[in-house]
Every structure is written in structure tokens, then in C-alpha cells.
Write an enzyme that holds these catalytic residues in place. Structure first.
Site, PDB file in Angstrom:
ATOM      1  N   CYS A  71      -1.395  -6.551   3.569  1.00  0.00           N
ATOM      2  CA  CYS A  71      -0.801  -5.376   2.922  1.00  0.00           C
ATOM      3  C   CYS A  71       0.336  -5.775   1.994  1.00  0.00           C
ATOM      4  O   CYS A  71       0.574  -5.108   0.984  1.00  0.00           O
ATOM      5  CB  CYS A  71      -0.326  -4.372   3.961  1.00  0.00           C
ATOM      6  SG  CYS A  71       0.940  -5.015   5.084  1.00  0.00           S
TER       7      CYS A  71
ATOM      8  N   HIS B 186       4.593  -2.676   7.736  1.00  0.00           N
ATOM      9  CA  HIS B 186       3.478  -2.408   6.828  1.00  0.00           C
ATOM     10  C   HIS B 186       4.028  -2.087   5.442  1.00  0.00           C
ATOM     11  O   HIS B 186       5.042  -1.396   5.308  1.00  0.00           O
ATOM     12  CB  HIS B 186       2.641  -1.240   7.357  1.00  0.00           C
ATOM     13  CG  HIS B 186       1.450  -0.913   6.509  1.00  0.00           C
ATOM     14  ND1 HIS B 186       0.411  -1.800   6.317  1.00  0.00           N
ATOM     15  CD2 HIS B 186       1.136   0.204   5.794  1.00  0.00           C
ATOM     16  CE1 HIS B 186      -0.499  -1.241   5.537  1.00  0.00           C
ATOM     17  NE2 HIS B 186      -0.077  -0.029   5.197  1.00  0.00           N
TER      18      HIS B 186
END
EC number: 3.4.19.12
Length: 911
Positions: free
Chosen positions: A157, A643
Site C-alpha cells: 500500500c 495502511h
């Protein structure tokens, strides 16, 4: 709106279906193989409940459609509809999309491009070269592209968010789209080719739902081992590594105004405004210097049928691709498809420059780093603990020598360093005449992202001021706390500089008890929402903290050359040159001895009108100082895990979108403003640059007959289309220093030039200057002779070396073995093998030699190779240099001891 002729004739077969039903089906699995989402496909045939997988699995949705003769299917992730008979995407309800307060799944086919453009006008929409083939209708061009997600391929990510943010930087994306002929490299792993392919897929007119960036992911792992494996990494370190590698692969020598290759200038002065750009090639040292200049950046246009034509339009149609991927579209494809330098006579630089000059000149590859805040040199993220890297230098240009500047690497701090410890020494880098001539380089990366900062250090005893210029690719800003904000605001009201080490006092040296207590306090505070414990922090506050003056005292005293001792000093800095796209990195991560933590304070940032004029040096040539936000990368989680996502503004319709791996969602701008920003990309904004392009469009549309046609650099024209300050015309992207076409570029020169009518050329030339004017393309005969001569020299040198080395290997007991520096030998080897166009400088054995007892000996652990005396003499006769270091020398036979023989002879006579 969609023309009636474009409507799919099979829409009548669709039964009644609601969005809620589709969302419910998206939570299910393929009815044939049981695989789950994303990208399941639901059959839209009346009374058919079938849900099947897509091409990423077994493509049971297509098998079902062919077997049952069901024509229409909908993607349950993107809600795009595909017709198998028409082999194209179809749109059910074309209607305008109004802004909503909450995020909803992006449905490009539901948006009316006209109303979108009207409701959300961009502040500065550059003009771009139009699509000559006219393969897309005007309506189709205005539909948003670039809304393609990226699949997470194992904690990637951080990479996906960074790539999406870069993808939505129009100057960079349009370069890779429209100047594909310039994306050439023989350097492995050819990351620029992988990035170009990725951009074409992300912005393809077929609008794939998501792509898998496998090739680029593997390439970045080859460049930097830190990204190998599947551990979470820092997105900022990835950005630095990627952009530095792209620069290395795409860089070209910079030509000066006289047409020659620009080289390092040994004597530069700020007062004369002759600031020279730095070469962005990286280095392992902290404060090293290099030079580069600026050049043109992009050009565009096409040559068709010999007609002189300049096709320009809005930027929203500029971003287009050449290759397509994704699911149902493939059915249709089966049918077709810086030098740190003294700026006054007494200027100083960091002592690291002495040891690192050779490495800088040979351009060792290391990722770039940001300019650290004057008062805060702590590492800001996890990656900086493992991979300290140095700042590369880079270029910029302007009509009044706007693009010249000094540049250098900022100091890179130690992980345990609590404050700036600057040790300055008289600059020595340019005093050696034995160094190899260094050309300066530029690339599209340095043209877009590189700026420069003017740093000044003043001795508070003798008032001597030392000045350096540091090149930055991004600004790493500290996040001030409550006390820091009070000091900043107080200094603003009093119009006085802050001299208290802003944002660093809290991390200064302290006792163990107070250190532990303070660490616990900060850890607890970092876990509490910022609204509970602290005031609102703005991006302007972070900038003010970065540029605030910093006292050099105590352990951080300044070594003054005039006083010849440590003195109290003050260090402060200003922006000397603003980049076209400003990358700002907020230092949210802190790494202490025993633990790491993240600063979760909300930092408010403007979507438009970020003004850097208060932080501009008076010597700055930058005219435009306001920026608008392009994209922002956010990190959710803690210092150890989390994230990354990105919010980006689509350049076509002006809407904001959330990019969360393969999911793309439209969001309202208030969602972006409330985001916890980590990395922000701002672009210069100027209404005048838009009007400038419109005037050029009007001139091109006149189609005045002209007796002369002018060739112009495609790269510079593309730069004119996307930059607010494109700088002077630079045709040396396709010309050699003699004014002809280099033989190595002649076979693809059509990719490098655009033909302009006379009236357009005259307007651009009078407005921006530069040049030279080119009316005829021809291969340079001088360069051809030089290439042939160079090839003969290379062949002679390598053949002679191989011959002498074979003789050396055949000797069983060579009388003399000499040493040669492997660093120099690798440079020579790259030259004779054609990997480097410039021959190495004189042989430099200084790094492998040590003086002992008045004799030069080999340094223990040195990086050296062994050659014969004949090979040494051959290389020495060509390049010169030294010193000579022998590991085995000729041993003269000892004198025969005749004393014993005479004694025996005398005794014999006596008998």
C-alpha cells in the site's frame, strides 16, 4: 450526453436491478468456483441471478454469457457495465453527479463531463497537445480517466499510494504519455520503462478498474534491497528512491548558452546571480557538491503529411495512454490494439565534502533525501533508520539566468542525534586540478521537483556569514507542539526571528529520569486525539518552524574559520528557487532509543492558494509563489504498522478521489481537508500561464502561410503546456553542441521535435528566448567523426590491456606487481566498454595508499587490483596520475660473501 447512436441496442434485455441488490451480490462468491471478490460480475439478463468471477480467476462470467447468450454484465466493484456483443462498455443512465457529503463508489459512466467541468473549474488548467487521430469523441475525452486502482501485492500500500499521488501530477504524467520517445535508457532495471507502462495503463481511455504493478515493484527491489520482502515500508522513502532512479535513467547533459556541454564552474558568486544548478546524481556523503543546470522539459506536437501544425487543447485531454488492460476490455482487444560552493570569499561547507567529492563526481547511486529542518535533524520515519541517504542536486532554468544556481547536499543526521552538530571547514573540493571533468545533468524529475534553499550561518562573535545553497526534492517539515506554536506566533507578532531551536528543545539532552518521564508523556499524548490536548496546527506553522532560525550553541557550537575556534552562531534559511511541484513531507514518526511513536496531530492544509512568499529569499528569481494541492498521502495506524491511502484531484473533472489500493472512491473536498496528511504534492498556480497558452492556441488556429517552418523540442513544448514557468526554449534535447543532430538520435528524431509555423515560433521565441532556431535537420558530421575516433580509442585501449594482462597471468613469478584503485579502474572499464561517454580522469591511487616511514604503502583493506608493470606504464602514459604502489618489487641478489673463500685459500697456502 451520450448520442443515441452510441446507445447499446441490447439494453432492453436488462431486468429491474437496484444498487442495493448489486452491493449485496458483491459480498457473495462466484456461483461456479466459489471464489470471492473483488471484481465479481453479475449477469444483467432479466430474471438471471448469476454471479461469476472475472478474468483474474477463471472468467466464469464470460463462460456463462456465451453459454446462455446473455449479453450484459456488471462489475460488482466498479459498477461498470460490459456488453459482450458490442464488445464495449455501455452506460445505463448518463446524468450529472452532484457533490455529496459522504464518499461513494466512483462510477465514471454516471458523470456528465460538461456539468462536471462547469461545476468544478480548475484554477490552472494547462493546455496540452491534442490527439491527432481523433479516435475519441469530445465527450469521451472529458470523462475522467486515471481512476484506476492498484492491487495490493503484499503490504504494498505504501507503493500504491505513492504511485497514485505521482500519477496525478500532470507535468510528470503528461511527459511519460506524450514524450514517450524520450523515455530511453540502457541502465538496468529500466524503471522508467516500467513506470511509463504503468502510467499508460492507469490513464488508458478504456479506464480499467485496477492494475497490478508487478514489474515496477520488482524493479524497485533491484534498486534498493530495503524494499525486498513483504514488510511494510515508508512511502516517503519509496518516493525518494523511485524519483532518484528515474532521474538517473533519464538524465541528459546540460548545455550552456554557447551550445557546449556545461561543466562544473570553480568560481561562482551569489552576488552576480550566476547560480548554477546541481547534478542530481546521489552521493554517500552528507554535504557534497555537484553542478547541473536546467534545460527544457517537455515538448509535444506531431508531424503529419509535411504540414506545419500545432495542436493544443486543455490539459484534461492531455493525459492519455497507449496500452490497455483489464477484464472485459480484453475481449475487444482481441479484435485489434549541486553544487555546495562558497557564495562569498569566506563561505564554508561541511567537512564531509572533502572525503565525498570523488564519490559525488563518479555519481554513486543512492536514494535522495529531503532537506532537514534547521532545528530538527532527527530521523522522521522507519526507513531513515535503516537507509540513510543523501540529497542529490538538480537543475532549473529561466530567462534572466533563472535556472542557474548553486546546489549541495544537506547534512544527513545520525539516528541518535538530538540536534544539529555542524562542523564547517574551508571548502577544498574545487582546488584539485586532477579531477575528471564533470558535466552537469538534468532530467524531467529534476525539472519538476527540484528547488533550492539558501542556508546562512552567522558567527555571533565576528558576525561572519557563511552561505550555501542546498537542493531539495521535498521538504521534511517538523510538526510543532503547543510550546513551539506559542514561540512561533510570538515571534510573528514581534517580527523577530525565533532563536530557540524551534521544535527541538523538547528532544534536547536531558537526564535519564526526565528523559523516561518525558518519553512516557509524549507516548501517551500521541495516543490521544489532537483536538483533546493541543491547538490547531496549520501547514504554514510547519513551514514557519522549518524556516525558523536555530541557535548553534553548547554541543552544537559553530566552528568559525575567521575566529579559528568554536563560537556561538545562528543558522537560518530561505527558499532560493521554488519547484514546479512542491513535495512536502510531515515528520510524523519519531524514533527514540527504546521505542518509536507517531505524531497524530491534525495539520490543516489549504487546497488552494498556499503562498510561500514569506519564506522566499530576496535573491530568489521565482516569480510565482502560490500553489494548489494535487494529491495527499495519508497513513492510518501506528509507527509499527498501518495502511497508506492517497487522495488525488482528477485533472479532467476537478473532483477528489480516494485511492485505497484497488478501490477508487469519489469524495468531497471536506474529506480531504480533514485527512491526516503525511505527504502532500502542491503545484504552482498561475492564471497568466493559462492565458499564455490560449494566445498560442489562437496563433496556431490562424494557420497563416509561412515560408519557413521551425523545429522545436517536443520536451520543451510539453513543458510549456504543463509548467507555469517553462523557462527559455531549449532545443539541445535534440541538437548536439555543433548544431546538428547527434548520430545516436537521428533515427528517432521525429519523436524529439515538433514543427511550428513561423508566427508561433516568433511569439514563443520573443516571449521566452532561448533556442537556437532550427529550420533543417541534419546529422552532425563532426560528432560522427568523434564517435568513430572514440570507438577506435576504446578498442585500442581494451585490446592492449587484454594483451598485457594475459602476459601478466602467464608469468609464474613476476618480479614487480603494482596496485591500482578499483574505483578508478571501474570508471576506465565503463569508458572502454561504452557505458560512459567520458574518459576517466588521472589515475587516483590516493585512497588505497598510506604513508609509512617516508614510503608509500598499500592501505590495509583497500579496494585495489593487481596489474603488471607494463600495464601500469601503459595506463599511466595515457591518463597520468599516481602514486605508484608496489606489493612486490625486484629484489637485487645479495653480494657474494668472498671473505670466507679468501680465508680458506690462505689456510691452504699455509699448509
Amino acid at each position: 450526453m451520450t448520442d443515441s447512436g452510441d446507445l447499446c441496442p441490447h439494453l432492453d434485455s436488462i431486468g429491474e436491478v437496484t444498487k442495493e441488490e448489486l452491493i449485496q451480490k458483491s459480498k457473495g462468491t462466484c456461483q461456479s468456483c466459489g471464489v470471492g471478490g473483488p471484481n465479481l460480475w453479475a449477469c444483467l439478463q432479466c430474471d438471471c441471478p448469476y454471479v461469476g468471477c472475472g478474468e483474474s480467476y477463471s472468467d466464469h462470467s464470460t463462460i456463462h454469457a456465451q453459454a446462455k447468450k446473455h449479453n450484459l454484465t456488471v462489475n460488482l466493484t466498479t459498477f461498470r457495465v460490459w456488453c459482450y456483443v458490442c464488445e464495449r462498455e455501455v452506460f445505463l443512465e448518463p446524468k450529472p453527479v452532484t457533490p455529496v457529503s459522504s464518499a461513494h463508489r466512483c462510477k465514471p459512466h454516471d458523470q456528465d463531463p460538461v456539468s462536471q467541468t462547469t461545476c468544478y473549474p480548475l484554477k490552472a488548467v494547462p493546455i496540452a497537445v491534442a490527439d491527432e487521430e481523433g479516435s475519441e469523441s469530445e465527450e469521451d475525452e472529458l470523462k475522467p480517466r486515471g481512476l484506476t486502482g492498484m492491487k495490493n501485492i503484499g503490504n504494498s500500500c505504501y507503493m500504491n499510494a505513492a504511485l497514485q499521488a505521482l500519477s496525478n501530477c500532470p507535468p510528470l504524467t503528461q511527459f511519460f504519455q506524450d514524450c514517450s520517445g524520450l523515455v530511453r535508457t540502457d541502465k538496468k532495471p529500466a524503471l522508467c520503462k516500467s513506470y511509463q507502462k504503468l502510467i499508460s495503463e492507469l490513464w488508458h481511455k478504456k479506464r480499467p478498474s485496477y492494475v497490478v504493478p508487478t514489474t515496477l515493484f520488482h524493479g524497485i527491489k533491484l534498486v534498493n534491497p530495503m524494499f525486498r520482502g513483504y514488510a511494510q515500508q515508508d512511502t516517503q522513502e519509496f518516493l525518494r528512491c523511485l524519483m532518484d532512479q528515474l532521474h538517473e535513467e533519464l538524465k541528459e547533459p546540460l548545455f550552456d548558452c554557447s551550445g557546449g556541454i556545461s561543466e562544473v564552474e570553480p568560481d561562482l558568486s551569489l552576488d552576480s546571480c550566476n547560480l548554477v544548478d546541481g547534478d542530481r546524481s546521489p552521493s554517500e556523503d552528507e554535504f557534497l557538491s555537484c553542478d547541473s543546470g536546467s534545460g527544457s522539459e517537455r515538448g509535444d506536437g506531431e508531424r503529419a503529411g509535411g504540414e506545419a501544425e500545432l495542436l493544443i487543447q486543455d490539459e484534461c485531454v492531455a493525459v492519455r495512454g497507449t496500452g490497455g488492460i483489464s477484464e472485459k476490455e480484453r475481449l475487444k482487444e482481441r479484435r485489434g490494439e549541486e553544487r555546495t560552493r562558497e557564495m562569498d570569499e569566506d563561505a564554508d561547507v561541511d567537512t564531509a565534502a572533502q572525503d565525498g567529492q570523488a564519490e559525488r563526481e563518479t555519481e554513486t547511486a543512492t536514494p535522495a533525501t529531503a532537506v532537514p529542518a534547521p532545528g530538527n535533524t532527527e530521523p522522521d520515519n522507519e526507513a531513515s533508520m535503516h537507509c540513510p541517504s543523501s540529497r542529490p542536486c538538480s537543475p532549473a532554468h529561466s530567462v534572466q539566468e533563472l535556472h542557474s544556481r548553486l546546489s549541495s547536499n544537506p547534512p544527513r543526521s545520525s539516528p541518535l542525534r538530538t540536534g544539529p552538530t555542524y562542523t564547517f571547514k574551508k571548502a577544498q573540493m574545487l582546488l584539485s586540478t586532477k579531477k575528471k571533468k564533470q558535466s552537469r545533468f538534468r532530467s524531467v524529475i529534476s525539472d519538476i521537483f527540484d528547488g533550492s534553499i539558501l542556508s546562512l550561518v552567522q558567527c555571533l562573535t565576528c558576525d561572519r556569514v557563511s552561505t550555501t545553497v542546498e537542493t531539495f526534492q521535498d521538504l521534511s517539515l517538523p510538526i510543532p507542539g503547543k510550546e513551539d506554536l506559542a514561540k512561533l506566533h510570538s515571534s510573528i507578532h514581534q517580527s523577530a526571528p525565533v532563536k530557540a531551536g524551534v521544535c527541538t528543545d523538547g528532544y534536547a539532552a536531558q537526564g535519564w529520569i526526565s528523559y523516561i518521564m518525558d518519553s512516557i508523556r509524549r507516548f501517551v499524548v500521541s495516543c490521544i486525539p489532537s483536538w483533546f490536548w493541543g491547538p490547531m496546527v496549520t501547514l504554514e506553522d510547519c513551514l514557519a518552524a522549518f524556516f525558523a532560525a536555530d541557535e548553534l550553541k553548547g554541543d552544537n557550537m559553530y566552528s568559525c574559520e575567521r575566529c579559528k575556534k568554536l563560537r556561538n552562531g545562528v543558522k537560518y534559511c530561505k527558499v532560493l528557487r521554488l519547484p514546479e511541484i512542491l513535495c512536502i513531507h510531515l515528520k510524523r514518526f519519531r524514533h527514540e532509543v527504546m521505542y518509536s511513536f507517531k505524531i497524530n496531530s491534525h495539520v490543516s492544509f489549504p487546497l488552494e492558494g498556499l503562498d510561500l512568499k514569506p519564506f522566499l529569499a530576496k535573491e530568489s528569481p521565482s516569480q510565482i509563489t502560490t500553489y494548489d494541492l494535487l494529491s495527499v498521502i495519508c497513513h492510518h495506524g501506528t509507527a509499527g504498522s498501518g495502511h497508506y491511502i492517497a487522495y488525488c484531484q482528477n485533472v479532467i473533472n476537478g473532483q477528489w478521489y480516494e485511492f485505497d489500493d484497488q478501490y477508487v472512491t469519489e469524495v468531497h473536498e471536506t474529506v480531504v481537508q480533514n485527512a491526516e496528511a503525511y505527504v502532500l504534492f502542491y503545484r504552482k498556480s498561475s492564471e497568466e500561464s493559462v492565458r499564455e497558452r490560449q494566445r498560442v492556441v489562437a496563433l496556431a488556429n490562424l494557420k497563416e502561410p509561412s515560408l519557413l517552418q521551425f523545429y522545436i523540442s517536443r520536451e520543451w513544448l510539453n513543458k510549456f503546456n504543463t509548467f507555469t514557468e517553462p523557462g527559455p526554449i531549449t532545443n539541445h534535447t535534440f541538437l548536439c553542441q555543433h548544431g546538428g543532430i547527434p548520430p545516436t538520435k537521428y533515427h528517432y528524431v521525429d519523436d524529439l521535435v515538433v514543427i511550428l509555423p513561423q508566427n508561433v515560433w516568433e511569439y514563443l521565441y520573443n516571449r521566452f528566448g532561448g533556442g537556437p532556431a532550427v529550420n533543417h535537420l541534419y546529422v552532425c558530421a563532426i560528432c560522427q567523426v568523434e564517435i568513430e575516433t572514440l570507438a577506435k580509442r576504446r578498442k585500442l585501449e581494451i585490446d592492449t590491456f587484454i594483451k598485457l594482462n594475459k602476459e601478466f597471468q602467464a608469468e609464474e613469478a613476476p618480479t614487480v606487481i603494482l596496485c591500482i584503485s578499483m574505483q578508478w579502474f571501474r570508471e576506465w572499464e565503463n569508458f572502454v566498454k561504452g557505458k560512459d561517454n567520458e574518459p576517466p580522469g588521472p589515475i587516483d591511487n590516493s585512497k588505497i595508499a598510506v604513508m609509512k616511514g617516508g614510503h608509500i604503502q598499500l592501505k590495509q583493506g583497500a579496494d585495489y587490483g593487481q596489474i603488471s608493470e607494463e600495464t601500469w606504464q601503459y595506463l599511466l602514459s595515457i591518463y597520468g596520475g599516481g602514486p605508484e604502489i608496489a606489493v612486490r618489487q625486484t629484489i637485487s641478489p645479495p653480494d657474494t660473501d668472498t671473505h670466507g673463500e679468501r680465508k680458506i685459500e690462505a689456510e691452504t697456502r699455509a699448509l
